[in-house]
Design an enzyme around this catalytic site. Structure first.
Site, PDB file in Angstrom:
ATOM      1  N   CYS A 167      39.708   7.249  -1.656  1.00 16.62           N
ATOM      2  CA  CYS A 167      40.235   7.569  -2.831  1.00 16.62           C
ATOM      3  C   CYS A 167      39.872   6.284  -3.762  1.00 16.62           C
ATOM      4  O   CYS A 167      39.631   6.653  -4.964  1.00 16.62           O
ATOM      5  CB  CYS A 167      41.777   7.632  -2.503  1.00 16.62           C
ATOM      6  SG  CYS A 167      42.737   6.447  -1.697  1.00 16.62           S
TER       7      CYS A 167
ATOM      8  N   HIS B 209      48.231  -0.007  -4.337  1.00 14.07           N
ATOM      9  CA  HIS B 209      48.171   1.364  -3.676  1.00 14.07           C
ATOM     10  C   HIS B 209      49.564   1.686  -3.028  1.00 14.07           C
ATOM     11  O   HIS B 209      50.136   0.974  -2.438  1.00 14.07           O
ATOM     12  CB  HIS B 209      47.161   1.153  -2.453  1.00 14.07           C
ATOM     13  CG  HIS B 209      46.397   2.687  -1.978  1.00 14.07           C
ATOM     14  ND1 HIS B 209      47.202   3.358  -1.371  1.00 14.07           N
ATOM     15  CD2 HIS B 209      45.363   2.952  -1.981  1.00 14.07           C
ATOM     16  CE1 HIS B 209      46.625   4.423  -1.004  1.00 14.07           C
ATOM     17  NE2 HIS B 209      45.333   4.157  -1.566  1.00 14.07           N
TER      18      HIS B 209
END
Length: 480
Positions: free
Chosen positions: A292, A319
């Protein structure tokens, strides 16, 4: 004119706007379900949207391109699209409205305009739909199931046929799987139906049968017994991470291609929009969709490299926590990830800096990277601190990024944010893997700091979908 009169005019006007919006939504849905023509607004989905959501997107479009785009413009162009014969396609009605305003010919017939802009659509090649099997049914697997089912349309592209999991499958397990698909603590309710067919070990998603298959290893499955042929296997378990292991998915009957939703060794690591055309699915059977974070930063880095050149830089990713961390303090194979995910900021490693070079070889050895997991369940941020080969200003960087968000090969990947108040929860549900925060750009001579937000689940899942369509060769005609 009195305030009361002004207010009455506003009431009448808003009613007309709402009526036009409802008609527009009806045309959007008719085109999708009747003709497999999907309308988007600067890459933002429009199918199954409510009036308020559509009007907010119209307001964004107006500000983004600095043109007086209105719901009436969108409605008239949608009517024109409906009136002409087009193949299955994906059309950006925001771009069409923008281009119509650029012509500055108020009397130009919109049907003639649309026919001229979409003249190449008649040359679009036909293709056969592709069966898809999801190997694993975790966070990414369920989001892919939602999107595959919601975007089924007439079933002319990707068809979700089965889901493979470990362990027994019975009524209780099927009910739990169905419940997790229906509701999600981050992404909300599934806008569709999910029913359990225990007699056939299946879920009925939006009226279509999806077989639930239990297998300890890929070799144990014969997909043809379920009527599945030549399937694309999307592995979202993360259990197989190299080319040799991923080849095991091709052993069963009925499987022909594999796509891993994680970085992998020995196979092409693809960031769709950046390097997908460099790898021909006719010659390659196994692909990786990278991570991602790699999908978030690579499109932005490509724009900067192509326009200014990158000497070196550092990537720091902030994150969201993931299922790989512990809910409470406990043993973990990696340091720090054993500490309670929802209570701590956790320094950890990321290979995103090195992984970028697999899609952009010119950046080999130029980037370092690190990561901090933070107590949010979804929505992440990458901070790019770069030294460029030329001097820039914040305005010049923003201008070039806006250009690429509006036109070119990366329009699906880069969303240009104009918001002064953007925070992580705002970007949840964004289909673009990179949300460029234009208000946060910092530049000083040849140094630049750029903030890139990304929905590490939803945005990434859409990149996986784009790559899956490329691998399956079911990409429709698109007008962006």
């Amino acid at each position: 004119m009195s305030t009361i009169t002004n207010y009455q005019e506003e009431v009448v006007n808003q009613a007309q706007v709402r009526r036009a919006t409802v008609e527009f939504i009806n045309i959007v849905n008719d085109l999708w379900y009747d003709k497999s023509i999907e309308l988007v607004l600067f890459r933002n989905p429009l199918v199954d949207k409510r009036s308020g959501e559509v009007l907010n997107l119209i307001n964004y479009a107006k500000e983004f391109v600095a043109k007086p785009i209105s719901i009436q413009d969108a409605l008239e162009i949608a009517r024109a699209i409906k009136s002409i014969d087009l193949p299955a396609s994906k059309l950006d009605i925001g771009k069409l409205a923008y281009e119509y305003h650029l012509l500055e010919q108020e009397n130009l017939d919109k049907v003639d305009f649309v026919q001229n802009q979409l003249k190449d659509a008649t040359e679009a090649s036909s293709f056969e739909p592709k069966d898809v099997v999801l190997y694993g049914f975790g966070r990414i697997g369920r989001l892919l199931a939602r999107e595959l089912s919601s975007k089924m349309g007439k079933g002319s592209q990707l068809r979700l046929r089965a889901v493979v999991t470990r362990g027994k499958i019975d009524q209780s397990v099927l009910e739990k799987r169905a419940s997790l698909l229906r509701v999600d603590s981050v992404h909300g309710d599934f806008l569709g139906t999910v029913q359990v067919d225990a007699d056939n070990n299946a879920l009925i998603i939006n009226g279509t049968t999806v077989h639930m298959i239990s297998a300890a290893q890929p070799e144990d499955i014969d997909y043809t017994t379920y009527g599945i042929q030549d399937a694309l296997i999307i592995d979202n378990t993360g259990a197989f991470r190299d080319g040799e292991a991923l080849q095991r998915h091709l052993t069963p009957k009925g499987a022909s291609k594999v796509l891993l939703t994680a970085p992998a060794k020995g196979v092409p690591n693809i960031v769709h929009g950046v390097n997908h055309l460099e790898n021909n699915p006719d010659n390659i059977a196994v692909f990786s969709a990278a991570s991602c974070t790699t999908n978030a930063i690579t499109p932005v880095l490509k724009v900067l490299e192509d326009n200014f050149g990158i000497k070196k830089g550092h990537l720091e990713t902030i994150h969201a926590y993931t299922n790989d961390q512990n809910l409470v303090d406990n043993m973990h194979k990696k340091y720090r990830r054993g500490r309670a995910a929802a209570l701590n900021m956790v320094i950890t490693e990321t290979g995103a800096g090195k992984a970028v070079s697999k899609a952009l070889p010119v950046l080999e050895g130029k980037l370092t990277s690190s990561a901090i997991r933070v107590p949010v369940p979804n929505g992440s941020l990458a901070i790019l601190n770069l030294q460029l080969n030329s001097n820039v200003t914040a305005d010049s960087v923003n201008a070039i990024m806006k250009k690429y968000a509006l036109e070119g090969d990366l329009v699906e990947q880069i969303q240009y944010s104009l918001c002064n108040e953007l925070v992580s929860s705002d970007i949840i549900g964004t289909t673009a893997p990179s949300i460029f925060d234009s208000k946060a750009t910092i530049a000083d001579e040849n140094s630049v700091v750029i903030y890139v937000w990304y929905d590490n689940e939803y945005g990434y899942s859409h990149q996986v979908m784009r790559l899956a369509k490329h691998i399956a060769k079911v990409r429709r005609y698109t007008y962006y």
